[in-house]
Scaffold this active site. Structure first.
Site, short mmCIF file in Angstrom:
data_model
loop_
_atom_site.label_atom_id
_atom_site.label_comp_id
_atom_site.label_asym_id
_atom_site.label_seq_id
_atom_site.Cartn_x
_atom_site.Cartn_y
_atom_site.Cartn_z
N VAL A 16 0.83 -1.21 0.00
CA VAL A 16 0.00 0.00 0.00
C VAL A 16 0.87 1.26 0.00
CG1 VAL A 16 -1.84 1.25 1.17
CG2 VAL A 16 -1.88 -1.24 1.14
N VAL A 135 -10.91 0.64 6.28
CA VAL A 135 -12.14 -0.16 6.15
C VAL A 135 -12.56 -0.27 4.69
CG1 VAL A 135 -14.56 -0.39 6.85
CG2 VAL A 135 -12.90 0.57 8.45
N GLY A 137 -11.03 -1.13 1.92
CA GLY A 137 -10.11 -0.75 0.83
C GLY A 137 -10.49 0.56 0.17
N GLU A 193 -3.19 -9.41 4.65
CA GLU A 193 -2.39 -8.65 5.61
C GLU A 193 -1.01 -9.29 5.74
OE1 GLU A 193 -3.77 -5.82 7.51
OE2 GLU A 193 -4.94 -6.19 5.72
N ASP A 204 -9.66 -9.42 10.92
CA ASP A 204 -9.52 -8.21 10.10
C ASP A 204 -10.90 -7.61 9.83
OD1 ASP A 204 -7.77 -6.53 8.10
OD2 ASP A 204 -9.50 -7.20 6.96
N LYS A 208 -12.73 -3.99 11.34
CA LYS A 208 -13.41 -2.99 10.49
C LYS A 208 -14.85 -2.78 10.98
CE LYS A 208 -10.58 -4.40 6.56
NZ LYS A 208 -10.49 -5.34 5.43
N1 HSE Z 1 -6.25 -7.85 4.10
C1 HSE Z 1 -7.35 -6.96 3.92
C2 HSE Z 1 -8.43 -7.66 3.14
C3 HSE Z 1 -6.86 -5.74 3.21
O1 HSE Z 1 -8.16 -8.72 2.58
O2 HSE Z 1 -9.54 -7.17 3.09
C4 HSE Z 1 -7.78 -4.59 3.30
O3 HSE Z 1 -8.04 -4.21 4.60
#
Ligand code: HSE
Length: 436
Positions: A16, A135, A137, A193, A204, A208
């Site tokens: 990123v 949150v 992307g 990640e 993850d 979010k």
């Molecule tokens: N690893 C996260 C996903 C990246 O796959 O959604 C974006 O937050």
């Protein structure tokens, strides 16, 4: 560099971070045109290992490894944290805020786990935190909840908000891949990640969901209080069975406010009807179906992970931070307006269920399980155990039950009883069947 150009401190030159540097450089003219002349440059890049090969072309003189030097560099006016994790990232963000520097971050784990402290520092030092990239992307869902929908009571947000697990589930469903192969592809594509366990164990997505709920309902949420399950236990048998019944399996986050004001938050793999709009959210795409009291139903859809979509959100935040340097506004970020709120205990939540048992094939096994379910008052809407088409007398090992709606607490107690049966070999696997 013009003297009025704003210096960015970019912490992290991974997927990123590189995307942010590229976007700032490639779209510099457009950004200046659309913002009335904002000019941005990378003043410093903070990395762990300065000797490592980079996928972007960056002046080596800008690269440093000392976080203090990075934060205190007078040319760094905005700190962009893209290193991930909750330890070094916390120290970096806290030091930046204490130095009065606005922070842009994509780190949902950091904000969900330690946000309360950081947002307090943000208010104390009048240095905002921007976190659109944390949150979903590239989907501008944070801005939508914080700003566009600020005049709505948010009644619910139902989302697919982890691109990696959604990609894996689709590749298992449509491509017939096994779980490890599908995960390897997601990593290769830059969706996962650094610690991919958070993608597949549901955390993850849960981080979010916590951020969305925090913004929508105004109080800090302790991650230890919410129910989270991931996709590691999804098997082809579940996917095929879901298909036969008219469902698809998705890692679903449910955030909703009940009439008494209590908030339900949970993340788990769920069966959702094939004809529901979220069922067609595939691959790395994310979606949040949001209902507001004034807006009604809406859908936010887009790429939820990957270099450019996530950089798109981070760059938007950098530009907002740059605008804010002219006219500071610390009411962004998280402005708590309640000391606390009530969360619905997971045991009180209600859905129908699909439960897979690993059993020893012996006469009466179905009846034994069904008897415990009946004793507890849980209705059965179907049972199934896939046979070997080449050998109808072969032992089966998986026994699937579809169960009527009941509280999760009742189901949990009942499954503990069933696990005591000698014909049941391991913990049952539970999926919710959501009507949405
Ligand atoms: N690893 C996260 C996903 C990246 O796959 O959604 C974006 O937050």
């Amino acid at each position: 560099m013009t003297s009025s150009s704003i210096g960015i401190g970019l912490a992290g030159l991974g997927t990123v971070g590189s995307g942010v540097a590229q976007t700032l450089s490639e779209n510099a003219e457009l950004i200046a045109q659309r913002t009335g002349g904002i000019s941005l440059h990378i003043a410093r890049a903070l990395v762990k290992n300065s000797g490592r090969a980079r996928e972007i072309d960056i002046n080596n003189d800008l690269i440093i490894t000392d976080p203090d030097e990075f934060v205190n560099d007078p040319d760094v006016s905005i700190v962009v944290e893209l290193i991930g994790g909750t330890s070094a990232a916390f120290d970096l963000v806290a030091a930046s805020l204490r130095a009065g520097k606005p922070v842009v971050t994509g780190n949902k784990a950091l904000l969900a786990e330690r946000g309360e402290e950081l947002f307090q520092l943000s208010r104390t030092h009048k240095a905002p935190i921007y976190f659109e990239a944390a949150v979903a992307g590239g989907i501008p869902i944070i801005k939508a909840v914080q700003e566009s929908l600020v005049g709505n009571h948010i009644q619910s947000m139902t989302g697919i908000i982890n691109g990696t697990s959604n990609y894996i589930l689709e590749r298992m469903t449509e491509g017939g891949l096994q779980y490890p192969e599908a995960l390897a592809e997601a990593k290769e594509l830059g969706y996962a990640e650094a610690d991919e366990t958070l993608d597949v164990n549901g955390w993850d997505a849960a981080h979010k969901a916590i951020l969305l709920a925090t913004l929508a309902y105004g109080f800090s949420i302790d991650p230890a209080q919410i129910y989270v399950r991931g996709i590691e236990m999804v098997r082809p048998i579940d996917i095929n069975f879901a298909k036969e019944l008219g469902y698809v399996i998705k890692l679903l986050c449910i955030v909703r406010q009940h009439e008494n004001g209590a908030v339900e938050i949970r993340t788990q793999p769920s069966f959702i009807p094939q004809n529901h709009i979220l069922a067609s959210v595939n691959g790395v795409f994310n979606a949040v179906a949001l209902k507001g009291d004034k807006l009604g139903d809406s859908l936010f859809y887009g790429r939820g992970a990957g270099q450019n979509p996530t950089a798109s959100s981070a760059v938007a935040d950098i530009i907002e931070a740059a605008r804010g340097l002219r006219n500071a506004d610390t009411s962004r970020g998280f402005l708590p307006y309640k000391d606390s709120g009530t969360l619905i205990p997971i045991d009180d939540t209600q859905t129908a269920y699909y439960v897979r048992f690993d059993v020893t094939d012996e006469p009466g096994v179905v009846a034994k399980i069904a008897t415990v379910l009946a004793d507890k008052g849980i209705g059965i809407s179907g049972t199934h155990s896939p046979a070997n088409p080449n050998d109808p007398d072969a032992d089966f090992v998986d026994m699937v039950f579809r169960l009527h709606t009941c509280s999760f607490g009742l189901l949990r107690d009942t499954l503990l009883k069933i696990e005591e049966l000698s014909c049941v070999n391991s913990r049952p696997v539970v999926f919710r069947i959501e009507t949405l």
